[in-house]
Motif scaffolding. Structure first.
Motif, PDB file in Angstrom:
ATOM      1  N   HIS A 253      33.392  14.604  49.570  1.00  0.00           N
ATOM      2  CA  HIS A 253      32.498  15.374  50.442  1.00  0.00           C
ATOM      3  C   HIS A 253      32.027  14.466  51.567  1.00  0.00           C
ATOM      4  CE1 HIS A 253      31.788  18.570  47.303  1.00  0.00           C
ATOM      5  NE2 HIS A 253      32.113  17.552  46.522  1.00  0.00           N
ATOM      6  N   VAL A 254      32.227  14.870  52.797  1.00  0.00           N
ATOM      7  CA  VAL A 254      31.754  14.094  53.942  1.00  0.00           C
ATOM      8  C   VAL A 254      30.842  14.990  54.776  1.00  0.00           C
ATOM      9  CG1 VAL A 254      32.388  12.808  56.007  1.00  0.00           C
ATOM     10  CG2 VAL A 254      33.848  12.690  53.970  1.00  0.00           C
ATOM     11  N   TYR A 255      29.550  14.673  54.754  1.00  0.00           N
ATOM     12  CA  TYR A 255      28.578  15.422  55.539  1.00  0.00           C
ATOM     13  C   TYR A 255      28.366  14.674  56.847  1.00  0.00           C
ATOM     14  CZ  TYR A 255      27.887  17.896  51.187  1.00  0.00           C
ATOM     15  OH  TYR A 255      28.103  18.638  50.043  1.00  0.00           O
ATOM     16  N   GLY A 256      29.316  14.887  57.740  1.00  0.00           N
ATOM     17  CA  GLY A 256      29.354  14.192  59.009  1.00  0.00           C
ATOM     18  C   GLY A 256      30.790  14.168  59.489  1.00  0.00           C
TER      19      GLY A 256
ATOM     20  N   GLY B 117      27.016  10.933  56.383  1.00  0.00           N
ATOM     21  CA  GLY B 117      27.190  10.147  57.592  1.00  0.00           C
ATOM     22  C   GLY B 117      28.641  10.158  58.021  1.00  0.00           C
ATOM     23  N   MET B 118      28.934   9.430  59.064  1.00  0.00           N
ATOM     24  CA  MET B 118      30.272   9.446  59.646  1.00  0.00           C
ATOM     25  C   MET B 118      31.221   8.518  58.903  1.00  0.00           C
ATOM     26  SD  MET B 118      31.391   8.674  63.600  1.00  0.00           S
ATOM     27  CE  MET B 118      30.605   7.053  63.610  1.00  0.00           C
ATOM     28  N   VAL B 119      32.477   8.952  58.759  1.00  0.00           N
ATOM     29  CA  VAL B 119      33.566   8.095  58.298  1.00  0.00           C
ATOM     30  C   VAL B 119      34.399   7.783  59.541  1.00  0.00           C
ATOM     31  CG1 VAL B 119      35.608   7.899  56.847  1.00  0.00           C
ATOM     32  CG2 VAL B 119      33.597   9.134  56.005  1.00  0.00           C
ATOM     33  N   SER B 120      34.232   6.589  60.062  1.00  0.00           N
ATOM     34  CA  SER B 120      34.842   6.232  61.339  1.00  0.00           C
ATOM     35  C   SER B 120      36.354   6.120  61.244  1.00  0.00           C
ATOM     36  CB  SER B 120      34.272   4.903  61.833  1.00  0.00           C
ATOM     37  OG  SER B 120      32.889   4.971  61.993  1.00  0.00           O
TER      38      SER B 120
ATOM     39  N   LYS C 136      25.152   5.934  54.352  1.00  0.00           N
ATOM     40  CA  LYS C 136      25.227   5.350  55.685  1.00  0.00           C
ATOM     41  C   LYS C 136      26.638   5.468  56.221  1.00  0.00           C
ATOM     42  CE  LYS C 136      25.584   0.784  53.532  1.00  0.00           C
ATOM     43  NZ  LYS C 136      24.966  -0.546  53.417  1.00  0.00           N
ATOM     44  N   PRO C 137      26.807   5.413  57.532  1.00  0.00           N
ATOM     45  CA  PRO C 137      28.141   5.565  58.120  1.00  0.00           C
ATOM     46  C   PRO C 137      29.080   4.461  57.645  1.00  0.00           C
ATOM     47  CG  PRO C 137      26.422   5.761  59.790  1.00  0.00           C
ATOM     48  CD  PRO C 137      25.760   5.251  58.555  1.00  0.00           C
ATOM     49  N   LEU C 138      30.366   4.788  57.581  1.00  0.00           N
ATOM     50  CA  LEU C 138      31.386   3.817  57.217  1.00  0.00           C
ATOM     51  C   LEU C 138      32.131   3.406  58.479  1.00  0.00           C
ATOM     52  CD1 LEU C 138      32.778   5.433  53.946  1.00  0.00           C
ATOM     53  CD2 LEU C 138      31.155   3.556  54.169  1.00  0.00           C
ATOM     54  N   ARG C 139      32.209   2.113  58.703  1.00  0.00           N
ATOM     55  CA  ARG C 139      32.861   1.599  59.895  1.00  0.00           C
ATOM     56  C   ARG C 139      34.343   1.372  59.649  1.00  0.00           C
ATOM     57  NH1 ARG C 139      28.373  -1.415  59.086  1.00  0.00           N
ATOM     58  NH2 ARG C 139      29.630  -3.197  58.392  1.00  0.00           N
TER      59      ARG C 139
ATOM     60  N   ARG D 164      36.291   0.548  53.034  1.00  0.00           N
ATOM     61  CA  ARG D 164      36.986   1.420  52.090  1.00  0.00           C
ATOM     62  C   ARG D 164      36.095   1.665  50.884  1.00  0.00           C
ATOM     63  NH1 ARG D 164      41.952   0.235  48.010  1.00  0.00           N
ATOM     64  NH2 ARG D 164      43.113   2.170  48.266  1.00  0.00           N
ATOM     65  N   VAL D 165      35.893   2.919  50.534  1.00  0.00           N
ATOM     66  CA  VAL D 165      35.077   3.272  49.373  1.00  0.00           C
ATOM     67  C   VAL D 165      35.942   4.046  48.384  1.00  0.00           C
ATOM     68  CG1 VAL D 165      33.088   4.570  48.544  1.00  0.00           C
ATOM     69  CG2 VAL D 165      32.961   3.368  50.730  1.00  0.00           C
TER      70      VAL D 165
END
Length: 294
Positions: free
Chosen positions: A225-228, A210-213, A191-194, A198-199
């Motif tokens: 890896h960020v698919y978004g 998803g998106m890393v805002s 799921k997207p990170l707002r 922090r992960v």
């Protein structure tokens, strides 16, 4: 035979710490540069132990002020590399002398200059210095993490077999600290990170679908890896693994880092990279950003 259990024992341990290399003794310059570095890096280096490397500074250093400044940024000093009067004064300030087994090849947390804008030039780094404590309580030596800084790799911008602080795969703001072999399975976030989240994927890769805002942080001891859209901050090889990489299908990051070598992205990247699939890797001491082509 004495079967009474011991109240304590001495055992070998390796602790990886950020090495902060001083290029100036001016308290105002140091404070300003430290504040900028920490603002640039966000919480990547918070609560990491610090070894202060003053071997390049001949002027008198105000150790008490420097220690207070580092502690004010949640960087606890645990040792010092210095010579002559500065070493004596550092001891008086409560710092323990350590030795670097190899010369510092690249500057760490250079508290003096801002990162250059050119992707092809080396970026100021914060490699971790491995402070190894032997069973004998009188000897403390430091070694710089090797090419695959045992998931010290921080980065950094090391890995360590000593559980100084337990970190886990979580969205909390805990700081990565313990080293171990990379896991064969990745931590997957679906799921997207707002902003503000922090992960950290300890000892493994991190996959975000998803998106890393902007304002979010993704950190891994292995690859990221960020698919978004990647619009926040990303660090691969958080414990010094210089072979780690960052992959994204949509590059628009605030900060990129591999094994502690980082770049703050203040201006738009080249159009072949901005908002395009890209990978980020280390080439020696240089942070490379390259287009991913089908």
């Amino acid at each position: 035979m004495n079967t009474e259990s011991l109240a304590l024992d001495f055992k070998s341990a390796t602790l990886y710490a950020i090495r902060v290399v001083l290029h100036s003794a001016d308290p105002e310059r140091l404070n300003a540069a430290l504040a900028k570095r920490m603002a640039d890096a966000g919480s990547f280096f918070e609560n990491e132990p610090v070894v202060i490397d003053a071997s390049r500074v001949e002027e008198t250093i105000d150790w008490n002020a420097l220690v207070a400044a580092l502690q004010g940024h949640n960087l606890p000093p645990i040792g010092v590399v210095a010579e002559g009067a500065n070493l004596k004064a550092a001891r008086a300030a409560g710092l323990t002398p350590v030795e670097l087994s190899t010369p510092a090849a690249r500057p760490a947390a250079v508290i003096d200059t801002a990162p250059p804008n050119d992707v092809s030039t080396p970026v100021p780094s914060v490699p971790a210095a491995a402070v190894e404590t032997a069973p004998a309580p009188t000897d403390t030596s430091a070694t710089e993490p090797a090419a695959s800084e045992a998931p010290a790799a921080p980065a950094a911008a090391g890995a360590e077999p000593m559980p100084a602080r337990e970190a886990s795969n979580t969205t909390s703001a805990s700081s990565p600290t313990q080293a171990a072999p990379h896991s064969s399975s990745a931590l997957v976030i679906t799921k997207p990170l707002r902003s503000g989240q922090r992960v950290y994927a300890r000892h493994t890769d991190l996959v975000v679908i998803g998106m890393v805002s902007q304002g979010a942080e993704v950190i891994a001891d292995g690859n990221v890896h960020v698919y978004g859209p990647l619009r926040g901050k990303a660090m691969a090889g958080a414990r010094g693994d210089t072979s780690a990489r960052i992959f994204t299908t949509h590059l628009d990051a605030e900060l990129l880092a591999v094994a502690g070598v980082y770049r703050v992205v203040e201006d738009k990247l080249d159009r072949t990279l901005q908002n395009q699939p890209a990978l980020v890797r280390l080439d020696g001491d240089t942070l490379r950003i390259e287009a991913l082509k089908a």
